[in-house]
Design a protein around this motif. Structure first.
Motif, PDB file in Angstrom:
ATOM      1  N   TRP A   1       0.801  -1.370  -0.061  1.00 30.35           N
ATOM      2  CA  TRP A   1      -0.107  -0.071   0.018  1.00 30.35           C
ATOM      3  C   TRP A   1       0.684   1.337   0.132  1.00 30.35           C
ATOM      4  O   TRP A   1       0.619   2.159  -0.801  1.00 30.35           O
TER       5      TRP A   1
ATOM      6  N   VAL B   1      -0.922 -15.552   0.250  1.00 27.31           N
ATOM      7  CA  VAL B   1      -2.222 -15.028   0.055  1.00 27.31           C
ATOM      8  C   VAL B   1      -1.944 -13.684   0.134  1.00 27.31           C
ATOM      9  O   VAL B   1      -1.163 -13.318   0.969  1.00 27.31           O
ATOM     10  N   LEU B   2      -2.670 -12.649  -0.583  1.00 29.39           N
ATOM     11  CA  LEU B   2      -2.406 -11.144  -0.530  1.00 29.39           C
ATOM     12  C   LEU B   2      -3.432 -10.833  -0.087  1.00 29.39           C
ATOM     13  O   LEU B   2      -4.667 -11.087  -0.819  1.00 29.39           O
TER      14      LEU B   2
ATOM     15  N   THR C   1      -4.973  -6.830   1.688  1.00 22.60           N
ATOM     16  CA  THR C   1      -5.284  -5.402   1.201  1.00 22.60           C
ATOM     17  C   THR C   1      -3.839  -4.612   1.041  1.00 22.60           C
ATOM     18  O   THR C   1      -3.702  -3.431   0.698  1.00 22.60           O
TER      19      THR C   1
ATOM     20  N   PHE D   1       3.851  -3.439   6.040  1.00 21.85           N
ATOM     21  CA  PHE D   1       4.904  -2.527   5.698  1.00 21.85           C
ATOM     22  C   PHE D   1       6.436  -3.320   5.347  1.00 21.85           C
ATOM     23  O   PHE D   1       7.208  -3.066   4.983  1.00 21.85           O
TER      24      PHE D   1
ATOM     25  N   SER E   1      -6.915   1.808  12.992  1.00 23.24           N
ATOM     26  CA  SER E   1      -6.929   3.217  12.683  1.00 23.24           C
ATOM     27  C   SER E   1      -7.646   3.666  11.334  1.00 23.24           C
ATOM     28  O   SER E   1      -8.026   4.633  11.020  1.00 23.24           O
TER      29      SER E   1
ATOM     30  N   SER F   1      -8.326  -5.758   4.830  1.00 20.25           N
ATOM     31  CA  SER F   1      -8.986  -6.921   5.193  1.00 20.25           C
ATOM     32  C   SER F   1      -9.247  -7.626   6.428  1.00 20.25           C
ATOM     33  O   SER F   1      -8.305  -7.370   7.333  1.00 20.25           O
TER      34      SER F   1
ATOM     35  N   ALA G   1      -5.811  -8.575   8.674  1.00 25.65           N
ATOM     36  CA  ALA G   1      -5.713  -7.830  10.080  1.00 25.65           C
ATOM     37  C   ALA G   1      -5.653  -8.933  11.248  1.00 25.65           C
ATOM     38  O   ALA G   1      -4.642  -8.840  11.971  1.00 25.65           O
TER      39      ALA G   1
ATOM     40  N   THR H   1      -4.923 -12.128  11.033  1.00 23.86           N
ATOM     41  CA  THR H   1      -3.651 -13.149  10.807  1.00 23.86           C
ATOM     42  C   THR H   1      -2.396 -12.397  11.403  1.00 23.86           C
ATOM     43  O   THR H   1      -1.494 -13.015  11.925  1.00 23.86           O
ATOM     44  N   THR H   2      -2.356 -11.108  11.536  1.00 24.28           N
ATOM     45  CA  THR H   2      -0.946 -10.361  11.874  1.00 24.28           C
ATOM     46  C   THR H   2      -1.404  -9.388  13.013  1.00 24.28           C
ATOM     47  O   THR H   2      -0.669  -8.634  13.467  1.00 24.28           O
TER      48      THR H   2
ATOM     49  N   THR I   1      -3.601  -7.455  14.321  1.00 21.92           N
ATOM     50  CA  THR I   1      -3.933  -5.905  14.099  1.00 21.92           C
ATOM     51  C   THR I   1      -4.827  -5.569  15.432  1.00 21.92           C
ATOM     52  O   THR I   1      -5.672  -6.237  15.725  1.00 21.92           O
TER      53      THR I   1
ATOM     54  N   LEU J   1      -0.164 -15.664  10.946  1.00 21.84           N
ATOM     55  CA  LEU J   1       0.783 -15.205  10.081  1.00 21.84           C
ATOM     56  C   LEU J   1       0.875 -15.507   8.535  1.00 21.84           C
ATOM     57  O   LEU J   1       1.839 -15.378   8.075  1.00 21.84           O
TER      58      LEU J   1
ATOM     59  N   VAL K   1      -4.969 -20.851   3.734  1.00 22.46           N
ATOM     60  CA  VAL K   1      -5.659 -19.953   3.139  1.00 22.46           C
ATOM     61  C   VAL K   1      -6.803 -19.712   3.989  1.00 22.46           C
ATOM     62  O   VAL K   1      -7.736 -20.559   4.050  1.00 22.46           O
TER      63      VAL K   1
ATOM     64  N   ARG L   1      -1.100   3.414  22.265  1.00 19.60           N
ATOM     65  CA  ARG L   1      -2.380   2.746  22.711  1.00 19.60           C
ATOM     66  C   ARG L   1      -2.100   1.650  23.452  1.00 19.60           C
ATOM     67  O   ARG L   1      -1.064   1.020  23.797  1.00 19.60           O
TER      68      ARG L   1
ATOM     69  N   HIS M   1       5.269  -5.573  15.976  1.00 19.45           N
ATOM     70  CA  HIS M   1       4.019  -5.768  15.234  1.00 19.45           C
ATOM     71  C   HIS M   1       4.499  -6.719  14.025  1.00 19.45           C
ATOM     72  O   HIS M   1       5.229  -6.231  13.191  1.00 19.45           O
TER      73      HIS M   1
ATOM     74  N   LYS N   1       4.804  -4.814  10.609  1.00 22.22           N
ATOM     75  CA  LYS N   1       5.335  -3.393  10.420  1.00 22.22           C
ATOM     76  C   LYS N   1       6.984  -3.668  10.380  1.00 22.22           C
ATOM     77  O   LYS N   1       7.318  -4.795  10.620  1.00 22.22           O
TER      78      LYS N   1
HETATM   79  C1  LIG Z   1      -2.110   3.410   7.143  1.00 24.27           C
HETATM   80  C2  LIG Z   1      -2.041   2.195   8.012  1.00 24.27           C
HETATM   81  C3  LIG Z   1      -2.726   2.234   9.013  1.00 24.27           C
HETATM   82  C4  LIG Z   1      -2.554   0.968   9.978  1.00 24.27           C
HETATM   83  N1  LIG Z   1      -2.973   1.176  11.290  1.00 24.27           N
HETATM   84  C5  LIG Z   1      -3.114  -0.071  11.896  1.00 24.27           C
HETATM   85  C6  LIG Z   1      -3.701  -0.119  13.049  1.00 24.27           C
HETATM   86  O1  LIG Z   1      -4.260   0.927  13.643  1.00 24.27           O
HETATM   87  N2  LIG Z   1      -3.245  -1.135  14.053  1.00 24.27           N
HETATM   88  C7  LIG Z   1      -2.519  -2.220  13.635  1.00 24.27           C
HETATM   89  O2  LIG Z   1      -2.412  -2.998  14.576  1.00 24.27           O
HETATM   90  N3  LIG Z   1      -2.013  -2.292  12.394  1.00 24.27           N
HETATM   91  C8  LIG Z   1      -2.341  -1.322  11.456  1.00 24.27           C
HETATM   92  N4  LIG Z   1      -1.680  -1.384  10.245  1.00 24.27           N
HETATM   93  C9  LIG Z   1      -1.233  -2.361   9.808  1.00 24.27           C
HETATM   94  C10 LIG Z   1      -1.830  -3.374   8.790  1.00 24.27           C
HETATM   95  O3  LIG Z   1      -2.950  -2.590   8.755  1.00 24.27           O
HETATM   96  C11 LIG Z   1      -1.996  -4.755   9.125  1.00 24.27           C
HETATM   97  O4  LIG Z   1      -0.993  -5.480   9.659  1.00 24.27           O
HETATM   98  C12 LIG Z   1      -3.113  -5.146   8.106  1.00 24.27           C
HETATM   99  O5  LIG Z   1      -4.385  -5.026   8.421  1.00 24.27           O
HETATM  100  C13 LIG Z   1      -2.867  -6.295   7.210  1.00 24.27           C
HETATM  101  O6  LIG Z   1      -3.818  -6.735   6.464  1.00 24.27           O
HETATM  102  P1  LIG Z   1      -3.796  -6.956   4.948  1.00 24.27           P
HETATM  103  O7  LIG Z   1      -5.047  -7.597   4.372  1.00 24.27           O
HETATM  104  O8  LIG Z   1      -3.304  -5.487   4.305  1.00 24.27           O
HETATM  105  O9  LIG Z   1      -2.598  -7.990   4.803  1.00 24.27           O
HETATM  106  P2  LIG Z   1      -1.378  -7.988   3.851  1.00 24.27           P
HETATM  107  O10 LIG Z   1      -0.412  -7.109   3.787  1.00 24.27           O
HETATM  108  O11 LIG Z   1      -2.206  -8.248   2.499  1.00 24.27           O
HETATM  109  O12 LIG Z   1      -1.010  -9.621   4.373  1.00 24.27           O
HETATM  110  C14 LIG Z   1      -0.412  -9.720   5.455  1.00 24.27           C
HETATM  111  C15 LIG Z   1      -0.166 -11.051   5.861  1.00 24.27           C
HETATM  112  O13 LIG Z   1      -1.679 -11.581   6.059  1.00 24.27           O
HETATM  113  C16 LIG Z   1      -1.697 -13.004   5.162  1.00 24.27           C
HETATM  114  N5  LIG Z   1      -3.264 -13.086   4.670  1.00 24.27           N
HETATM  115  C17 LIG Z   1      -3.953 -12.027   4.058  1.00 24.27           C
HETATM  116  N6  LIG Z   1      -5.115 -12.615   3.811  1.00 24.27           N
HETATM  117  C18 LIG Z   1      -5.235 -13.935   4.046  1.00 24.27           C
HETATM  118  C19 LIG Z   1      -6.129 -15.228   3.927  1.00 24.27           C
HETATM  119  N7  LIG Z   1      -7.333 -15.083   3.433  1.00 24.27           N
HETATM  120  N8  LIG Z   1      -5.532 -16.152   4.399  1.00 24.27           N
HETATM  121  C20 LIG Z   1      -4.485 -16.318   4.841  1.00 24.27           C
HETATM  122  N9  LIG Z   1      -3.398 -15.529   4.981  1.00 24.27           N
HETATM  123  C21 LIG Z   1      -3.767 -14.127   4.735  1.00 24.27           C
HETATM  124  C22 LIG Z   1      -0.867 -12.651   4.049  1.00 24.27           C
HETATM  125  O14 LIG Z   1      -0.302 -13.756   3.376  1.00 24.27           O
HETATM  126  C23 LIG Z   1       0.694 -12.165   4.932  1.00 24.27           C
HETATM  127  O15 LIG Z   1       1.017 -13.108   5.547  1.00 24.27           O
HETATM  128  C24 LIG Z   1      -1.638  -0.193   9.541  1.00 24.27           C
HETATM  129  C25 LIG Z   1      -1.346  -0.065   8.053  1.00 24.27           C
HETATM  130  C26 LIG Z   1      -1.469   1.219   7.389  1.00 24.27           C
HETATM  131  C27 LIG Z   1      -0.999   0.819   6.113  1.00 24.27           C
END
Ligand SMILES: Cc1cc2nc3c(=O)[nH]c(=O)nc-3n(C[C@H](O)[C@H](O)[C@H](O)COP(=O)(O)OP(=O)(O)OC[C@H]3O[C@@H](n4cnc5c(N)ncnc54)[C@H](O)[C@@H]3O)c2cc1C
Length: 447
Positions: free
Chosen positions: A34, A66-67, A69, A73, A129, A134, A138, A140-141, A143, A188, A193, A351, A401, A404
């Motif tokens: 992103w 899997v990707l 949203t 980072f 935030s 997704s 979120a 799986t990491t 969030t 993670l 999937v 937080r 995190h 990150k």
């Molecule tokens: C502007 C901004 C603000 C943010 N604010 C916060 C916040 O407030 N709090 C916080 O904790 N984090 C925050 N984050 C971090 C981030 O939002 C999370 O870590 C994020 O939600 C990961 O989701 P994603 O779908 O983008 O994952 P991706 O980056 O696309 O993938 C992350 C991991 O998830 C796995 N994955 C995704 N979908 C699946 C699936 N269906 N099955 C199996 N594995 C899957 C991927 O393989 C990968 O390992 C922020 C990020 C940004 C850019």
């Protein structure tokens, strides 16, 4: 276009004006995360339209990631083989009013889920935030949002459906699968999937958001617990440059008992008289409504509005979780680094997150405080600052995190997760040949 195709094309067309146009096009179309700080090692992406599609693809391929949203980072989502996307699988499958759950397809984002959930009279307990991310990525990491009694977003998961490496479908639930479930929720991306998620819901509620400016550092030191306890969700924003924290964001439930009254002063901070962005230079238009205007939970819990750019855009992010009882010491440890941190920082956020029992959660068995850094997009500089932050926080055993940027040695990171050994056993069972592994997982988990 992948790099190999691109290089072949470059050789054929040579240094013509056409080539420059192709070059510009290819630059624009490379698959990246992103914020654009990470160009993925492949742009091969298979969009799976159905759950059957997912199973077929998983069975047919030796290696994939899997990707979601793309909001991480670091390289947790990266691969040089191929991506599978479930983004078009974005429907609500069922709302069970009696059991208080919603079941969704795993391609759905919070921005898609929340308005329809609210419309049906339900809410999630907390949000990050931003709503753009997704739900599967979120959870799986691990969030999180904020609130001393609020677990992270993964704690909402009551059940999940996974397609494992063999293409089989595995259903896991909090009620029936005990430890395996607790190991799988913050997976993670290493276990399979995620195709469906069932989340806890509660009756819809409304909220108000108030921002206070310039909280004296001395008051934060003396009254951290009271400040954090003063609303359902509290975020402190600081650039570490003054003897005060720039902004305090309070997210208040209108059904709180006793009812919240916004006094003009909060421990020396002053109630803002206009909407603010956490980064002073950016328009608050991108932010959720403040000044006590009542609105639905999903338009107050996130800081940033759906349909607008969250945060700064061109940025990097890092975040460290330390036990809540060390909050003030940890904050002061970073404050000592203000001259080192300052030049590279856009804003920091502090937080709180309630402890949980999910093996790989950053809040596993620890009520936590999270110290977050939104950096200017300058990795060479930031990569020199992170080890100093990690050194200062080391006495508090920080967990970075999962999505990150951090520089902590893998062995140190692994030592912070007491169920790591069990997680590896689980991953080896569900994915014996490492179909879902990548460099990030290999380095930080399986090495
Ligand atoms: C502007 C901004 C603000 C943010 N604010 C916060 C916040 O407030 N709090 C916080 O904790 N984090 C925050 N984050 C971090 C981030 O939002 C999370 O870590 C994020 O939600 C990961 O989701 P994603 O779908 O983008 O994952 P991706 O980056 O696309 O993938 C992350 C991991 O998830 C796995 N994955 C995704 N979908 C699946 C699936 N269906 N099955 C199996 N594995 C899957 C991927 O393989 C990968 O390992 C922020 C990020 C940004 C850019």
């Amino acid at each position: 276009m992948n790099k190999r195709t691109f290089m072949k094309l470059a050789t054929v067309v040579g240094a013509s004006p056409f080539f420059s146009r192709v070059l510009a096009w290819a630059e624009e179309h490379k698959l990246a995360n992103w914020s654009g700080n990470l160009e993925y090692a492949t742009d091969r992406l298979y969009p799976a339209a159905t759950a059957e599609d997912v199973r077929r693809f998983v069975k047919a391929n030796e290696h994939l990631k899997v990707l979601g949203t793309r909001h991480c980072f670091n390289d947790i989502a990266n691969t040089s083989s191929q991506f599978l996307s479930l983004r078009s699988q974005d429907k609500v499958l069922n709302i069970d009013a009696k059991a208080r759950t919603v079941t969704i397809e795993a391609g759905m984002s919070y921005g898609q889920l929340c308005p329809s959930l609210d419309h049906q009279g339900f809410a999630l307990h907390n949000l990050a935030s931003l709503p753009h991310i997704s739900v599967a990525g979120a959870c799986t990491t691990a969030t999180h949002g904020s609130g001393q009694k609020n677990g992270n977003l993964a704690t909402q998961v009551r059940a999940l459906e996974l397609v494992t490496a063999s293409g089989e479908v595995l259903q896991l639930s909090r009620e029936k699968d005990g430890d395996t479930f607790r190991g799988a929720v913050v997976g993670l991306g290493a276990l399979g999937v995620i195709t469906q998620l069932t989340l806890d819901v509660q009756p819809a509620f409304t909220m108000q958001q108030y921002v206070y400016e310039n909280l004296p550092l001395s008051q934060m030191k003396e009254h951290f617990d009271e400040i954090e306890g003063s609303a359902y969700s509290v975020s402190l924003f600081t650039d570490w440059q003054k003897q005060s924290l720039n902004e305090v964001w309070l997210k208040v439930r209108t059904d709180a008992n006793p009812k919240f009254v916004a006094k003009p002063d909060l421990f020396g901070a002053t109630l803002a008289t206009k909407n603010l962005h956490p980064i002073a230079e950016i328009s608050p238009e991108n932010c959720t409504e403040q000044m006590g205007v009542v609105g639905p939970w999903y338009e107050r819990l996130p800081h940033f509005r759906m349909g607008f750019m969250p945060s700064a855009g061109k940025e990097l992010q890092s975040e460290y979780f330390v036990p809540r009882q060390h909050a003030v010491e940890a904050i002061l440890a970073i404050e000592k680094l203000r001259d080192i941190v300052g030049p590279h920082l856009l804003i920091s956020e502090i937080r709180t997150i309630a402890a949980d029992d999910l093996w790989m959660s950053t809040a596993y068995k620890r009520d936590s405080v999270a110290l977050h850094f939104t950096w200017k997009q300058d990795w060479p500089a930031v990569s020199k600052v992170l080890p100093q932050i990690e050194r200062e926080l080391a006495p508090f055993e920080p967990r970075p995190h999962w999505g990150k940027l951090f520089t902590m040695a893998p062995a140190q990171l692994r030592s912070r997760y007491e169920r790591l050994g069990d997680f590896i056993v689980l991953a080896n069972k569900l994915d014996p040949r490492g179909k879902f592994r990548n460099d990030f997982l290999q380095r930080n988990i399986f090495a």
